[in-house]
Design a protein around this motif. Structure first.
Motif, short mmCIF file in Angstrom:
data_model
loop_
_atom_site.label_atom_id
_atom_site.label_comp_id
_atom_site.label_asym_id
_atom_site.label_seq_id
_atom_site.Cartn_x
_atom_site.Cartn_y
_atom_site.Cartn_z
N LEU A 115 0.82 -1.21 0.00
CA LEU A 115 0.00 0.00 0.00
C LEU A 115 0.86 1.27 0.00
CD1 LEU A 115 -2.77 -1.00 2.57
CD2 LEU A 115 -2.99 -0.85 0.08
N ALA A 116 2.08 1.15 0.46
CA ALA A 116 2.96 2.32 0.51
C ALA A 116 3.14 2.93 -0.88
CB ALA A 116 4.31 1.95 1.09
N GLY A 117 3.11 2.11 -1.91
CA GLY A 117 3.28 2.62 -3.25
C GLY A 117 2.00 3.07 -3.91
N LEU A 118 0.86 2.83 -3.27
CA LEU A 118 -0.43 3.18 -3.85
C LEU A 118 -1.04 4.43 -3.25
CD1 LEU A 118 -2.08 -0.38 -3.97
CD2 LEU A 118 -0.94 0.84 -5.83
N LEU A 119 -0.69 4.74 -1.99
CA LEU A 119 -1.33 5.83 -1.28
C LEU A 119 -0.39 7.03 -1.17
CD1 LEU A 119 -2.91 3.74 1.62
CD2 LEU A 119 -4.02 4.55 -0.46
N PRO A 120 -0.93 8.24 -1.22
CA PRO A 120 -0.08 9.43 -1.12
C PRO A 120 0.41 9.65 0.31
CG PRO A 120 -2.39 10.05 -1.18
CD PRO A 120 -2.35 8.57 -1.41
N GLY A 121 1.55 10.33 0.43
CA GLY A 121 2.07 10.68 1.75
C GLY A 121 2.99 9.61 2.32
N ASP A 122 3.84 10.05 3.27
CA ASP A 122 4.76 9.12 3.89
C ASP A 122 4.06 8.17 4.85
OD1 ASP A 122 6.87 10.28 2.54
OD2 ASP A 122 7.28 11.73 4.14
N ARG A 123 3.04 8.67 5.54
CA ARG A 123 2.30 7.85 6.50
C ARG A 123 0.80 8.07 6.22
NH1 ARG A 123 5.05 5.93 11.10
NH2 ARG A 123 7.28 6.42 11.07
N PRO A 124 0.26 7.35 5.24
CA PRO A 124 -1.06 7.71 4.73
C PRO A 124 -2.26 7.26 5.56
CG PRO A 124 -0.16 5.85 3.51
CD PRO A 124 0.91 6.32 4.43
N LEU A 125 -2.08 6.33 6.49
CA LEU A 125 -3.22 5.73 7.17
C LEU A 125 -3.51 6.40 8.51
CD1 LEU A 125 -2.58 1.92 6.53
CD2 LEU A 125 -4.13 3.46 5.29
N GLY A 126 -4.78 6.80 8.69
CA GLY A 126 -5.20 7.29 9.99
C GLY A 126 -5.52 6.16 10.94
N VAL A 127 -6.10 5.08 10.40
CA VAL A 127 -6.43 3.93 11.23
C VAL A 127 -6.53 2.70 10.33
CG1 VAL A 127 -8.96 4.22 11.03
CG2 VAL A 127 -8.00 3.03 13.02
N THR A 128 -6.13 1.56 10.88
CA THR A 128 -6.41 0.26 10.30
C THR A 128 -7.31 -0.49 11.26
OG1 THR A 128 -4.31 0.15 9.11
CG2 THR A 128 -5.45 -1.93 9.52
N VAL A 129 -8.45 -0.95 10.77
CA VAL A 129 -9.36 -1.73 11.60
C VAL A 129 -9.37 -3.17 11.11
CG1 VAL A 129 -10.81 0.23 12.23
CG2 VAL A 129 -11.36 -1.07 10.17
#
Length: 282
Positions: A115-129
């Motif tokens: 997912l690091a290569g698919l989502l913008p930003g260095d730390r793109p996730l606010g939460v993983t559920v």
């Protein structure tokens, strides 16, 4: 899909929740009370503002019971599951509900680093559920992979949405478990990640991966299952190869119904539902 030593009552090494199982899952799996979504927003300061709000990942999303209500609390929700039919059901449910900010990806916990290569930003996730699915995954590797993808103040929530129907402290649940053990010819002990030992193991894994303030929030409520809902919920937890075929299912259902006591109320079989949110923040 990867798995740990804890499995569903009839799971093969690689579970198959395709076809009818996904349909049962969509129709009968219980949803999440609003208090669960409120707790997620409060714990991780989730932001739904267009363009700058949070991205949430629902890993092992099934047919969207958690991803769809979560979509209203974040900018984008990504539902990831290894079963195409689950995702098809989730996508259809999103369309019916008018949810337009959900993405559906085919994948397992092993695909999370990608997912690091698919989502913008260095730390793109606010939460993983992760709702009642971590027992199919490898928590240590997963949490280690999520850590660099999670923004400061964001984190992970492992949600146990009540005990399985065969593992509850009621006479009807005990009767159901006995009937299943007779049918499958072995003890049925799986808790699907809801028992204390598993929750403690997950908490230790979160801490080891660098997540802080690891804690449990418990939300309880009373509910009831009609006989049809009880069987549908059970069928949603049996992998497709072990689910009795259409020709055999009426006899299987009849044996289970005969083993169960009569519903004690007009509403059906009572449940004390204990929802546990195990959370850790970056």
């Amino acid at each position: 899909m990867t798995s740990s030593s804890t499995t569903s009552p009839t799971s093969p090494a690689v579970p198959d929740f395709s076809g009818e199982v996904a349909a049962y899952y969509a129709e009968y799996r219980r949803g999440y009370p609003p208090a669960v979504l409120d707790a997620l927003v409060r714990t991780f300061a989730l932001d739904a503002h267009p363009g700058v709000g949070d991205v949430a990942l629902d890993l092992g999303c099934g047919t969207g019971q958690l991803a769809l209500p979560l979509a209203a609390r974040v900018r984008t929700v990504i539902g990831m599951d290894p079963e195409p039919e689950m995702l098809r059901q989730a996508r259809s449910a999103a369309g019916r509900a008018g949810v337009r900010n959900a993405l559906w990806l085919l994948g397992t916990d092993a695909d999370v680093p990608g997912l690091a290569g698919l989502l913008p930003g260095d730390r793109p996730l606010g939460v993983t559920v992760i709702g009642n699915a971590l027992h199919w995954m490898r928590p240590d590797e997963l949490f280690g992979g999520l850590s660099p993808l999670t923004r400061p103040g964001g984190g992970v929530a492992v949600i146990a949405n009540g005990a399985p129907v065969w593992a509850q402290d009621t006479d009807w649940s005990q009767a159901l478990r006995a009937a299943l053990e007779e049918h499958f010819g072995r003890p049925i002990t799986a808790s699907c990640g809801t028992d204390t030992a598993e929750r403690e193991r997950y908490a230790a894994s979160l801490t080891a991966a660098g997540f802080a303030d690891v804690r449990e929030t418990v939300i309880t409520y009373e509910d009831a299952l009609t006989p049809d809902q009880l069987l549908g919920t059970l069928y949603s937890a049996i992998p497709a190869p072990s689910l009795p075929g259409p020709a055999d299912r009426p006899a299987f259902a009849a044996r289970l119904r005969a083993a169960l006591p009569a519903p004690p109320t007009a509403a059906g079989y009572p449940e004390h539902v204990r929802v546990s949110l195990l959370t850790g923040r970056r």
